[in-house]
Design an enzyme around this catalytic site. Structure first.
Site, short mmCIF file in Angstrom:
data_model
loop_
_atom_site.label_atom_id
_atom_site.label_comp_id
_atom_site.label_asym_id
_atom_site.label_seq_id
_atom_site.Cartn_x
_atom_site.Cartn_y
_atom_site.Cartn_z
N ASN A 178 2.99 -1.78 0.26
CA ASN A 178 4.17 -1.70 -0.19
C ASN A 178 5.06 -3.14 0.39
OD1 ASN A 178 3.38 -1.94 3.18
ND2 ASN A 178 5.00 -1.39 3.97
N LYS A 201 -9.70 -6.05 2.35
CA LYS A 201 -10.17 -4.72 1.31
C LYS A 201 -8.86 -4.65 0.63
CE LYS A 201 -9.30 0.29 1.83
NZ LYS A 201 -8.37 0.53 0.73
N ASP A 203 -5.69 -3.04 -1.00
CA ASP A 203 -5.12 -1.19 -1.28
C ASP A 203 -5.52 -0.53 -3.03
OD1 ASP A 203 -3.06 0.80 0.70
OD2 ASP A 203 -3.24 0.61 -1.62
N SER A 204 -5.96 0.88 -3.26
CA SER A 204 -6.24 0.58 -4.28
C SER A 204 -5.53 1.18 -5.19
CB SER A 204 -6.20 2.67 -4.09
OG SER A 204 -7.75 2.42 -3.26
N SER A 253 -0.35 2.87 8.84
CA SER A 253 0.22 3.71 9.56
C SER A 253 -0.53 4.25 11.10
CB SER A 253 -0.13 5.62 9.09
OG SER A 253 -1.30 5.95 8.90
N GLU A 274 -0.44 -4.00 13.02
CA GLU A 274 1.47 -3.18 12.68
C GLU A 274 1.67 -1.99 12.39
OE1 GLU A 274 4.63 -4.21 9.80
OE2 GLU A 274 4.44 -6.49 11.18
N LEU A 275 2.03 -1.42 13.16
CA LEU A 275 2.05 0.22 12.85
C LEU A 275 3.55 0.27 12.03
CD1 LEU A 275 -0.57 1.47 15.56
CD2 LEU A 275 -0.67 0.51 13.13
N CYS A 308 8.09 -1.50 7.58
CA CYS A 308 7.55 -0.38 8.44
C CYS A 308 9.34 -1.63 9.42
CB CYS A 308 6.02 -1.60 9.07
SG CYS A 308 6.33 -3.36 8.75
#
Length: 535
Positions: A178, A201, A203-204, A253, A274-275, A308
């Site tokens: 995002n 990593k 994000d795809s 998430s 951070e969720l 978020c």
């Protein structure tokens, strides 16, 4: 469709963009993909995302396997040894050079962010502005934040003690789609400035944005092996990353965050998480209604609600409920939904079919249980395949999924209150961000101290706290652990090491004294220190 929806006029729209940016050639994509750490002799299934604007493939990026992640961590670890001895001044020079290049070439990364996420261009630009601010802040402040501290020793005058900060080693960063620039790079910069190497990593959905940025940092002077990038699924590559690094920075998430924390805990490796959030906004009776409605719309619908810290629950004092509701509906209906590579659209697209389905499910469930759609409430395939109108719901009750579950889309629910709204704001298990609107800022500040949230904004929806990079940003409860930004945003990437020097005489009984006499003498000293008010 409800009666209210039938009366709702069509939202203003903008010209549709359906193709990838013309300047993004296959040659450029191949060059960026060169930053993916993988064994070139191995044939693997590439990562290919769908562009939200038209659901066409973006560009294929090679995927990694666990062995590639191990190799990336090993390469980063070797590079970190030299980097840790590099001066703060030199590290800062590189990050400031990156800052300048980012601003100079922002049009490129704005195109990439929009192509991969579907967000409006202004919201893409906010990522550029935030990363530039973070780069400048930590490049100037890292030395101060990490300066060794003199502390009092066990025996004043005889024991000299310093507390120093040493790098963790290799930091693993797992960032979401995002905010591919802000969250993908904003956490990397302080880790590097603290003397660490990094393995990210990508994000795809958004690998190109991260790879473009990796190339830019190389141009700014960052050593090639110091920041490694791996690609692929979270279950394979993300898991391997957690097993290979010395600290994990994860944004995503709550469910996945728990898994990350559990796996890291097995190795006694620290994490920053951070969720999710179900963030509340309170409109007090004395609020400026026009300003509160405009601020609520920004906090709820920016980035198409896919952030978020965005607001999903709005509690309005009953005395001003009708006036606020009407003004908010007016603002929501005026927002321009569109798909353009310019600044004409206020709201962009959702990122994926799954995200659209989740938003539609929450709204349909709410309407099915009796909620009223005051604005929006429908997809707009005539604008783009994943476009959805800014939506305001009334009459939401606890049995509706939208009441407590994170929607992560352009949907907010209005609630009227009469007494103390803090208990309402504190409902649920999340505690990421909150907002209070009031002309009495002193009273609003007292109210903020009772709200369970990592950040509370007064007369602003979410940006004031998030943009203040000298202050920490993070969550309480199910919204996570640790903080980004500020002093904690860089100290988390270090270990505290105590260095103590004993001078003149050893601790304990001197050679000519018995243990008993030493104890009596020391007890007298302790009593005296207590009377003198010394520690």
């Amino acid at each position: 469709m409800t009666t209210e929806q039938a009366r709702t006029p069509a939202l203003p729209t903008t010209t549709k963009a359906t193709s990838r940016p013309a300047w993004v050639t296959d040659e450029l994509v191949a060059r960026w993909c060169g930053w993916v750490r993988r064994d070139p002799t191995r044939e693997g299934e590439p990562v290919t995302a769908l562009a939200p604007y038209d659901l066409s493939p973006t560009a294929s990026v090679p995927s990694c396997v666990p062995e590639d992640v191990s190799a990336a961590a090993a390469g980063a670890r070797a590079a970190q040894r030299d980097w840790a001895s590099t001066s703060f001044a030199r590290r800062g020079e590189i990050v400031l050079a990156f800052h300048d290049l980012l601003l100079a070439r922002q049009e490129q990364v704005l195109d990439l962010i929009q192509w991969e996420t579907g967000k409006a261009r202004y919201h893409a630009w906010q990522e550029v502005a935030q990363v530039a601010t973070i780069a400048r802040h930590y490049a100037r402040r890292a030395r101060r934040y990490l300066t060794p501290k003199r502390v009092r020793g066990m025996v004043p005058g005889l024991t000299k003690v310093r507390e120093v900060r040493v790098p963790k080693g290799v930091v693993g960063v797992i960032s979401p789609w995002n905010y591919p620039l802000y969250l993908g790079v904003g956490d990397v910069l302080p880790a590097l400035l603290a003397g660490n190497a990094v393995v990210s990593k990508a994000d795809s959905q958004t690998p190109l944005t991260l790879l473009w940025t990796r190339a830019l940092l190389a141009e700014a002077g960052l050593p090639d092996d110091l920041w490694q990038v791996v690609t692929g699924s979270g279950s394979v590559v993300g898991t391997a990353l957690i097993d290979a690094v010395d600290f994990v920075c994860f944004t995503g998430s709550t469910a996945t965050g728990r898994t990350v924390a559990e796996r890291a805990a097995r190795r006694l490796v620290g994490v920053s998480l951070e969720l999710g959030g179900k963030n509340p906004l309170i409109v007090r009776a004395d609020a400026d209604i026009a300003a509160a409605a405009a601020g609520t719309a920004v906090a709820a619908f920016a980035n198409t609600g896919q952030m978020c810290i965005h607001v999903e629950r709005v509690y309005v004092h009953q005395k001003v409920y009708d006036a606020f509701r009407d003004e908010l509906v007016r603002v929501a209906r005026s927002l321009r939904v569109g798909q353009t590579y310019d600044y004409d659209a206020d709201i962009g697209s959702l990122v994926s079919s799954a995200q659209l389905a989740a938003v539609e499910a929450h709204v349909a469930d709410a309407v099915g249980h009796g909620a009223t759609v005051l604005a929006g409430g429908r997809a707009r395939p005539d604008i783009g395949p994943l476009c959805y109108e800014p939506t305001v719901l009334d009459g939401v009750t606890p049995e509706m999924a939208v009441c407590a579950e994170e929607t992560f889309g352009p949907v907010i629910s209005l609630y009227s209150y009469e007494g103390d709204p803090v208990s309402l704001a504190n409902q649920g298990t999340y505690g990421l961000s909150a907002s209070v609107w009031s002309r009495d800022t002193r009273e609003a500040e007292r109210m903020a101290g009772r709200i369970r949230a990592g950040s509370v904004n007064i007369n602003d929806g979410a940006a004031a706290a998030a943009g203040s990079v000298e202050a920490g940003m993070g969550g309480m409860g199910d919204s996570g652990l640790g903080r980004r930004h500020g002093v904690e945003g860089i100290l988390k990437y270090t270990e505290s090491q105590t260095i103590a020097i004993q001078r003149l005489m050893p601790l304990g009984p001197p050679p000519a004294s018995s243990a008993e006499s030493f104890v009596r003498s020391t007890n007298r000293q302790l009593t005296l220190l207590r009377r003198l008010g010394m520690r």
